[in-house]
Design an enzyme around this catalytic site. Structure first.
Site, PDB file in Angstrom:
ATOM      1  N   ASP A  18      42.788  43.262  69.246  1.00 49.90           N
ATOM      2  CA  ASP A  18      43.201  44.291  70.199  1.00 49.90           C
ATOM      3  C   ASP A  18      41.974  44.808  70.955  1.00 49.90           C
ATOM      4  O   ASP A  18      41.109  45.439  70.362  1.00 49.90           O
ATOM      5  CB  ASP A  18      43.883  45.421  69.403  1.00 49.90           C
ATOM      6  N   ASN A  20      42.039  46.929  73.673  1.00 52.75           N
ATOM      7  CA  ASN A  20      42.143  48.245  74.316  1.00 52.75           C
ATOM      8  C   ASN A  20      42.676  49.330  73.374  1.00 52.75           C
ATOM      9  O   ASN A  20      43.093  50.407  73.815  1.00 52.75           O
ATOM     10  CB  ASN A  20      42.997  48.163  75.592  1.00 52.75           C
ATOM     11  N   ASP A  22      45.358  49.889  71.685  1.00 60.50           N
ATOM     12  CA  ASP A  22      46.735  50.401  71.652  1.00 60.50           C
ATOM     13  C   ASP A  22      47.468  49.890  70.405  1.00 60.50           C
ATOM     14  O   ASP A  22      48.668  50.097  70.249  1.00 60.50           O
ATOM     15  CB  ASP A  22      47.503  50.016  72.924  1.00 60.50           C
ATOM     16  N   ASP A  26      45.834  41.460  72.385  1.00 62.80           N
ATOM     17  CA  ASP A  26      46.017  41.197  73.818  1.00 62.80           C
ATOM     18  C   ASP A  26      45.140  40.030  74.265  1.00 62.80           C
ATOM     19  O   ASP A  26      44.333  39.502  73.489  1.00 62.80           O
ATOM     20  CB  ASP A  26      45.722  42.465  74.633  1.00 62.80           C
ATOM     21  N   ASP A  95      53.495  28.400  74.624  1.00 59.27           N
ATOM     22  CA  ASP A  95      54.771  28.339  73.933  1.00 59.27           C
ATOM     23  C   ASP A  95      55.838  28.329  75.015  1.00 59.27           C
ATOM     24  O   ASP A  95      55.802  29.140  75.944  1.00 59.27           O
ATOM     25  CB  ASP A  95      54.936  29.586  73.043  1.00 59.27           C
ATOM     26  N   ASP A 197      59.749  25.739  71.701  1.00 61.69           N
ATOM     27  CA  ASP A 197      60.518  26.495  70.717  1.00 61.69           C
ATOM     28  C   ASP A 197      61.905  25.876  70.520  1.00 61.69           C
ATOM     29  O   ASP A 197      62.630  25.647  71.496  1.00 61.69           O
ATOM     30  CB  ASP A 197      60.659  27.934  71.252  1.00 61.69           C
ATOM     31  N   GLU A 253      59.289  22.102  68.388  1.00 67.95           N
ATOM     32  CA  GLU A 253      59.692  22.713  67.115  1.00 67.95           C
ATOM     33  C   GLU A 253      61.142  22.333  66.857  1.00 67.95           C
ATOM     34  O   GLU A 253      62.009  22.589  67.695  1.00 67.95           O
ATOM     35  CB  GLU A 253      59.560  24.240  67.199  1.00 67.95           C
ATOM     36  N   HIS A 326      53.516  31.416  62.471  1.00 69.22           N
ATOM     37  CA  HIS A 326      53.956  32.818  62.539  1.00 69.22           C
ATOM     38  C   HIS A 326      55.339  33.036  61.939  1.00 69.22           C
ATOM     39  O   HIS A 326      55.800  34.175  61.868  1.00 69.22           O
ATOM     40  CB  HIS A 326      53.946  33.272  64.000  1.00 69.22           C
ATOM     41  N   ASP A 327      56.031  31.966  61.542  1.00 68.94           N
ATOM     42  CA  ASP A 327      57.358  32.094  60.923  1.00 68.94           C
ATOM     43  C   ASP A 327      57.317  31.831  59.421  1.00 68.94           C
ATOM     44  O   ASP A 327      58.361  31.858  58.766  1.00 68.94           O
ATOM     45  CB  ASP A 327      58.328  31.068  61.532  1.00 68.94           C
TER      46      ASP A 327
HETATM   47  C1  NOJ Z   1      61.244  29.780  66.578  1.00 72.91           C
HETATM   48  C2  NOJ Z   1      60.106  30.729  66.725  1.00 72.91           C
HETATM   49  O1  NOJ Z   1      58.965  30.176  66.151  1.00 72.91           O
HETATM   50  C3  NOJ Z   1      60.528  32.025  66.085  1.00 72.91           C
HETATM   51  O2  NOJ Z   1      59.472  32.931  65.930  1.00 72.91           O
HETATM   52  C4  NOJ Z   1      61.637  32.598  66.918  1.00 72.91           C
HETATM   53  O3  NOJ Z   1      62.148  33.746  66.298  1.00 72.91           O
HETATM   54  C5  NOJ Z   1      62.775  31.593  67.111  1.00 72.91           C
HETATM   55  N1  NOJ Z   1      62.323  30.256  67.361  1.00 72.91           N
HETATM   56  C6  NOJ Z   1      63.638  32.002  68.258  1.00 72.91           C
HETATM   57  O4  NOJ Z   1      62.936  31.866  69.464  1.00 72.91           O
END
Ligand code: NOJ
Length: 558
Positions: A18, A20, A22, A26, A95, A197, A253, A326-327
């Site tokens: 980050d 700035n 907040d 970013d 992405d 995605d 993905e 991130h999932d």
């Molecule tokens: C896969 C993404 O990696 C995930 O973070 C997202 O919630 C779903 N697709 C829907 O876009």
């Protein structure tokens, strides 16, 4: 095919750095850390979405594909990011989220307001069944039905994710063309490609049948939208109209993809994508409610999965290699051992195992310093809509108790990967001087970049070495994979062979010592250690020796 030689690093901008104060990461924050990433040695940054978004799903709900999210900065910042990355020989992979938009995208707003708008058909609308109920029984990824009723027009629209993420109608050529134009806009700006995605969900079975009922009470619509009837046609069209004009890197993905399908998506002659992300290894141990009822898993299962993919795509297609994103939970917590004793060693072992496989490796931010899962004791500290919906749905309908659900969240919630990056042991891990949008993992005092950089034995430098080795040894990029000892529940051992170069990779996935025996079929004269996560300083006879818990070693055989 530069993307075969590359190592990709995923940045989840909200949680990276980050600039700035907040509390939200970013683009300027990413620019500040480019030297760090260049030092690590990565070639490509996969940037999770930075487009304008109301953030129902942290940017995976896009309201304007050609604008930058205010919280992340401006288009000038973005242009600067590309330029600054390029001077460090780092490419940016965007992405691309085109299975759905946000319900705040102007296409959807117009579609909803006016049945006669040309944008109406950009989305998937269906009449209610005669009794007024939804067109199918399908359950959405983030809870509830996949159908939301729109009072004004008397129709339902489809959303496979949240109701603020309406699915786009890829049957409509005008929509497809708008998407292609948008992709060209980003490629012309200098992005190097796309991570797409849930791209194998864009073509739906037009008959919209009900799915088999699940524990949740909803039907499983998966068979009617994963790898649907026109998906290859759409991707070939996208390739023809967009991708082939540039020297891109692309990865799709793809939940519920198998090796045979992946050959179609990534086969050389097919002109679709370079790679897919499959979910087979990250779904290990999923129970009756999927990841929310996690079970034990076995190393033999993991080896069978990787081997199926390595062998399946040997001649056709190309693998992407990842432990986390991130999932997913943090790699060490999921596949290694986060205890004080074994965190670093098992982190290096996992890195060795993955980076020596055939394919393009992906590193998720923080993995290179061995970040681990977080255990918030209250649901109030979680931010992820999937986690929050599942918690409320399953604890109110009696499928799980609150304690069971929290335990599952600690193991598998997406927020494990989304707590801020640990830059130092300063307050908020040096991520922000403000209040972070999600609390930091309290273990940042011991696990952080500053400390990793000061310690030559850290996981960071081990990743740096693995990346450098990839640049030096063609066998790491191109070698053919062969699994050894398929039935061993502690050791993952394999060879890679390319012309007269051969590697032997041995990784102990257990917290016990393990005995390795070289199969007779592997003949060699001499061996040399290429990389190892322990400095044992002992003579070993490769024919049979004992590995320490979580030990990893790679030999070059001659
Ligand atoms: C896969 C993404 O990696 C995930 O973070 C997202 O919630 C779903 N697709 C829907 O876009």
């Amino acid at each position: 095919m530069w993307w075969k030689e590359s190592v990709v690093y995923q940045v989840y901008p909200r949680s990276f750095n980050d600039s700035n104060n907040d509390g939200i990461g970013d683009i300027k924050g990413i620019i500040e850390k480019l030297d760090y990433l260049a030092f690590l040695g990565i070639d490509v940054i996969w940037l999770s979405p930075v487009y304008q978004s109301p953030n129902d799903d942290n940017g995976y709900d896009i309201s304007d594909y050609q604008a930058i999210m205010d919280e992340f900065g401006t288009m000038e910042d973005f242009d600067q990011l590309i330029a600054e990355a390029n001077t460090r020989e780092i490419n940016i992979m965007m992405d691309l989220v085109v299975n759905h938009t946000s319900d705040e995208h102007h296409w959807f707003i117009e579609a909803k307001n006016n049945r006669n708008s040309p944008y109406r058909d950009y989305y998937i609308w269906k009449d209610p069944l005669p009794d007024g109920s939804a067109p199918t029984n399908w359950g959405a990824a983030f809870g509830g039905s996949t159908w939301e009723y729109d009072e004004k027009s008397g129709q339902y629209y489809l959303h496979l994710f949240s109701k603020k993420q309406p699915d786009l109608n890829w049957e409509n050529p005008a929509l497809r063309n708008d998407i292609y134009q948008m992709m060209l806009y980003w490629l012309d700006k200098g992005v190097a490609g796309f991570r797409m995605d849930v791209i194998n969900m864009i073509s739906k079975d037009p008959s919209y049948p009900d799915g088999v009922e699940q524990a949740t009470g909803y039907g499983d619509g998966g068979p009617y939208y994963f790898n649907g009837p026109r998906v290859h046609e759409y991707l070939q069209e996208m390739n023809q109209k967009v991708l082939r004009k540039y020297n891109t890197i692309t990865v799709g993905e793809m939940p519920a993809v198998n090796v045979e399908e992946a050959k179609l998506y990534t086969g050389k002659e097919r002109n679709e994508l370079n790679m897919v992300f499959h979910f087979d290894h990250v779904s290990l141990g999923d129970g009756k409610l999927g990841k929310w009822t996690p079970q034990e898993w076995k190393l033999t299962e993991l080896k069978a999965i990787f081997s199926r993919w390595q062998e399946g795509l040997e001649n056709e297609g190309w693998n992407s290699l990842y432990w986390s994103n991130h999932d997913q939970p943090r790699a060490i917590s999921r596949f290694g051992n986060p205890s004080r004793q074994y965190r670093e060693r098992s982190g290096k072992m996992l890195a060795t195992c993955l980076h020596m496989l055939k394919g393009t490796p992906y590193i998720y931010q923080g993995e290179e310093i061995g970040m681990t899962n977080v255990q918030f004791d209250s649901i109030d500290n979680y931010r992820d809509l999937e986690t929050i919906h599942a918690y409320h749905d399953y604890t109110t309908n009696g499928l799980l108790t609150k304690e069971e659900m929290l335990e599952a969240i600690h193991k598998r919630s997406r927020d494990n990967a989304r707590t801020p990056m640990h830059w130092s042991d300063e307050p908020e891990a040096g991520f922000t001087n403000g209040v972070p949008w999600i609390p930091v993992n309290p273990n940042y005092k011991t696990i952080n970049v500053r400390r990793a950089l000061a310690d030559k034995e850290s996981i960071f430098y081990y990743y740096q070495r693995l990346i450098n080795l990839r640049k030096k040894y063609s066998v790491i990029v191109h070698g053919k994979y062969q699994l050894l000892l398929p039935d061993d529940e502690q050791l993952y051992a394999y060879t890679r062979t390319w012309n007269d170069e051969r590697l032997l990779v041995i990784c102990n996935f257990s917290d016990q010592t393990a005995m390795f025996q070289l199969p007779d079929t592997i003949k060699h004269q001499t061996e040399k250690i290429l990389i190892a996560n322990m400095d044992l300083d002992i003579e070993r006879d490769l024919k049979a020796f004992t590995l320490q818990p979580y030990e990893a070693v790679v030999y070059i055989l001659n």
